[in-house]
Design a protein around this motif. Structure first.
Motif: not given
Length: 161
Positions: A39, A42, A68-72, A74-75
């Motif tokens: 976190d 980011w 735009t690729k925060k979910n990617k 987070k992995e």
């Protein structure tokens, strides 16, 4: 020599971490976890990262930084494990990208390692240059003393001859 310099780089990052864990990002660094470090990463990269920092991000995580690729992103929590254990003093990572990311997270100025390495080489060269300069000054002084002696004797000689 490079291994010695790499160890110096790691030590400098650890020292910076000890300072920063009580500072602005206390919540993320005081008791670091993979999730907190992810976190913080980011957060840092959202605020105008440098080109070198973006390269470290890409090399370590295997993807380019994209808002735009925060979910990617987070992995990729497990990629922060070596950094977490490095900050806790449990391990000494060998992955240069993880070390460079640790430098980014604590805002260590001489990053990435290449910049630190080049700076250490110039710092080592400075004493040699100073020594050479001092030798040149002493040689010049010796020459000037000899010249003064000669000119004194020539002036004295001209009085009589």
């Amino acid at each position: 020599m490079q291994n010695n310099t790499l160890q110096q780089y790691k030590n400098a990052i650890r020292k910076k971490y000890e300072i920063e864990k009580e500072g602005k990002y206390f919540d993320y660094l005081h008791q670091p976890s993979r999730g907190k470090l992810r976190d913080l990463c980011w957060l840092i990269f959202e605020n105008n990262p440098t080109k070198e920092d973006l390269n470290v991000f890409s090399n370590l995580l295997g993807l380019d930084f994209d808002h735009t690729k925060k979910n990617k992103f987070k992995e990729k929590k497990d990629k922060f494990r070596p950094i977490e254990t490095f900050f806790k003093g449990e391990t000494d990572p060998s992955n240069i990208d993880a070390i460079n990311m640790a430098a980014i997270l604590v805002d260590f100025e001489l990053r990435p390692f290449k910049k630190f390495y080049e700076n250490s080489k110039t710092q080592e060269a400075k004493p040699i240059k100073r020594l050479e300069k001092m030798k040149a000054v002493f040689e010049k002084e010796k020459f000037e003393k000899k010249s003064k002696k000669r000119s004194f004797f020539l002036a004295f000689k001209s009085l009589f001859f």
